[in-house]
Design a protein around this motif. Structure first.
Motif, PDB file in Angstrom:
ATOM      1  N   ILE A  93      23.718  13.749   1.282  1.00 26.54           N
ATOM      2  CA  ILE A  93      24.419  12.571   1.970  1.00 26.54           C
ATOM      3  C   ILE A  93      25.166  11.919   0.781  1.00 26.54           C
ATOM      4  N   THR A 109      27.488  20.218   6.750  1.00 28.16           N
ATOM      5  CA  THR A 109      27.794  18.540   7.883  1.00 28.16           C
ATOM      6  C   THR A 109      27.044  18.720   9.136  1.00 28.16           C
ATOM      7  N   GLU A 110      26.827  19.843   9.819  1.00 30.41           N
ATOM      8  CA  GLU A 110      27.015  20.310  11.293  1.00 30.41           C
ATOM      9  C   GLU A 110      24.955  20.278  11.241  1.00 30.41           C
ATOM     10  N   GLU A 157      24.480  16.302  10.046  1.00 33.30           N
ATOM     11  CA  GLU A 157      24.748  15.335  11.891  1.00 33.30           C
ATOM     12  C   GLU A 157      23.984  14.979  12.553  1.00 33.30           C
ATOM     13  N   SER A 158      22.827  16.997  12.639  1.00 33.11           N
ATOM     14  CA  SER A 158      21.956  17.495  13.375  1.00 33.11           C
ATOM     15  C   SER A 158      20.851  16.476  13.191  1.00 33.11           C
ATOM     16  N   TYR A 189      20.488  13.504  10.850  1.00 37.12           N
ATOM     17  CA  TYR A 189      20.339  12.450  11.346  1.00 37.12           C
ATOM     18  C   TYR A 189      20.285  11.841  12.518  1.00 37.12           C
ATOM     19  N   LEU A 190      20.645  12.490  13.447  1.00 36.92           N
ATOM     20  CA  LEU A 190      20.732  11.986  15.039  1.00 36.92           C
ATOM     21  C   LEU A 190      19.567  11.962  15.751  1.00 36.92           C
ATOM     22  N   SER A 191      18.025  12.564  15.246  1.00 37.05           N
ATOM     23  CA  SER A 191      16.998  12.605  15.544  1.00 37.05           C
ATOM     24  C   SER A 191      16.270  11.735  14.628  1.00 37.05           C
ATOM     25  N   SER A 192      16.597  12.328  13.560  1.00 35.10           N
ATOM     26  CA  SER A 192      15.834  11.198  12.505  1.00 35.10           C
ATOM     27  C   SER A 192      16.422  10.118  12.132  1.00 35.10           C
ATOM     28  N   ASP A 193      15.386   9.267  11.763  1.00 36.31           N
ATOM     29  CA  ASP A 193      15.250   7.521  11.325  1.00 36.31           C
ATOM     30  C   ASP A 193      15.516   7.176  10.375  1.00 36.31           C
ATOM     31  N   PHE A 230      19.313   8.820   9.016  1.00 36.32           N
ATOM     32  CA  PHE A 230      20.108   7.945   9.694  1.00 36.32           C
ATOM     33  C   PHE A 230      20.111   6.508   8.895  1.00 36.32           C
ATOM     34  N   GLU A 231      18.778   6.122   8.543  1.00 39.70           N
ATOM     35  CA  GLU A 231      18.808   4.915   7.930  1.00 39.70           C
ATOM     36  C   GLU A 231      19.168   4.850   6.095  1.00 39.70           C
ATOM     37  N   GLU A 232      18.651   5.895   5.367  1.00 39.46           N
ATOM     38  CA  GLU A 232      19.280   6.226   3.871  1.00 39.46           C
ATOM     39  C   GLU A 232      21.113   7.165   4.092  1.00 39.46           C
ATOM     40  N   LEU A 233      21.708   7.728   5.421  1.00 40.35           N
ATOM     41  CA  LEU A 233      22.618   7.657   4.899  1.00 40.35           C
ATOM     42  C   LEU A 233      23.322   6.164   5.194  1.00 40.35           C
ATOM     43  N   GLU A 234      23.015   5.137   6.244  1.00 42.29           N
ATOM     44  CA  GLU A 234      23.534   4.067   6.312  1.00 42.29           C
ATOM     45  C   GLU A 234      23.811   3.307   5.176  1.00 42.29           C
TER      46      GLU A 234
END
Lengths: 211, 172
Positions: free
Chosen positions: B16, B29-30, B33-34, B36-40, B43-47
């Motif tokens: 991340i 990267t791809e 991105e794939s 975090y588009l499907s995993s809550d 995405f939360e860790e990324l944010e």
């Protein structure tokens, strides 16, 4: 002035468009197996796609919402007739295509790409476009970030700074901060979780509705 | 990637971090991105990582009053590049100014891209819209060349030092 990015669906930001709602309803009428893609899930995708599009085109790109909407429309169009095994990867691929088409369209229109990484000003088109304003709530969000960071101990902040900003290796951080590998892991994730919790609490206090 | 992401939190965190620092290759990267588009969770860790990096790396903009001119300058090294926090800081700094004469000190700005140039133009148009004047001071050589190449310097006045810029306000 750059022509509007031409897209197939009717777009407006925020909430599912009539087209998206129609696709969603149509899918159910045809009895296509559900992938739990309700309007909330679409909104979730929208938020994440925003992150991806901003990452690749920058937050100053004026067509972010259009790109997201186009991506979602294409995704739902396929999803209405086929079962997509890996929605995240599929959505990401669709989004990549839309971004690529958007870049191509800019060049076709003779506009220099003024906010992307491949920017190369030429001739009379060199002046950058006037940027759209950053998100209106960014100031409040940044205050919440600052407040959350201020609630961490100096040691936690140093640890996070070393890892995230200074890109120090685990070994370097362990050596500098006199901790073992295990202690480092625990300290890093505790600090991150503390920050997350403090940030959430800060946002709750900032907005009485909790949103 | 899904397995390694779930298995080792440190590996995930490094991934991340590298993504946010734009150090992952295209494939990774791809893949992220794939995911975090499907995993809550992803995405939360990324944010959270993104917010942390924004907060930890903030170079604030300070305003200094010199006669009737406000000088805005960064407190630390800054980059006016896509998605940089300094972009937000500077734009907010300009927006919050009630003074009509504003100077932006670029001495701490080491990097700028097309987004940064766009931002400067936005600052300029904001000032003009509010019947103000905005000028630049202390750009480095590369920055000055870029301003000339893009012809921004024909719109946005640029000076090598504070004194000359202050004097220009008196003369105009």
């Amino acid at each position: 002035m750059l022509q509007k990015f031409e897209i197939s669906a009717c777009f407006h930001s925020g909430g599912a468009t009539p087209e998206i709602e129609a696709m969603y309803n149509g899918r159910h009428r045809r009895g296509v197996p559900s992938m739990n893609l309700d309007p909330d899930a679409i909104e979730k995708y929208r938020t994440r796609l925003r992150h991806k599009v901003c990452y690749h085109l920058g937050f100053l790109c004026p067509d972010i919402d259009d790109i997201i909407q186009e991506t979602l429309s294409r995704f739902l169009r396929v999803q209405a007739t086929e079962n997509i095994r890996n929605p995240g990867a599929y959505l990401s691929g669709v989004c990549n295509n839309v971004i690529l088409e958007y870049r191509r369209q800019l060049w076709k229109q003779g506009s220099v790409e003024r906010f992307g990484p491949e920017s190369s000003p030429k001739g009379d088109h060199a002046l950058p476009a006037l940027a759209v304003e950053p998100e209106a709530d960014s100031l409040e969000l940044r205050d919440a970030i600052r407040a959350a960071l201020s609630q961490l101990s100096e040691r936690d902040r140093n640890l996070l700074r070393s890892f995230y900003l200074e890109e120090k290796t685990k070994q370097e951080i362990c050596q500098t901060m006199s901790m073992s590998d295990g202690q480092f892991r625990v300290a890093l994730f505790r600090a991150k979780d503390k920050f997350r919790e403090a940030y959430r609490q800060g946002l709750k206090h900032a907005t009485p509705s909790g949103h | 990637m899904g397995d390694s992401f779930a298995d080792d939190r440190l590996v995930r965190e490094e991934m991340i971090r590298d993504y946010l620092l734009r150090k992952l290759d295209r494939e990774a990267t791809e893949a992220l991105e794939s995911l975090y588009l499907s995993s809550d969770e992803c995405f939360e860790e990324l944010e959270t990582g993104r917010l942390l990096m924004l907060g930890l790396g903030q170079a604030r903009v300070e305003a200094q009053r010199l006669e009737d001119v406000t000088v805005l300058r960064f407190t630390g090294p800054a980059s006016l590049i896509r998605q940089s926090q300094e972009m937000y800081e500077l734009f907010d700094g300009v927006r919050q100014q009630s003074d009509t004469k504003v100077l932006i000190d670029l001495s701490s700005v080491s990097r700028i891209d097309s987004s940064g140039l766009g931002l400067l133009m936005s600052c300029y148009s904001h000032a003009v819209k509010n019947h103000g004047v905005l000028k630049l001071i202390n750009p480095n050589v590369e920055f000055r060349n870029l301003l000339r190449l893009t012809r921004i310097d024909s719109v946005l006045e640029c000076y090598d030092n504070e004194g000359a810029a202050l004097q220009s306000f008196t003369q105009s």
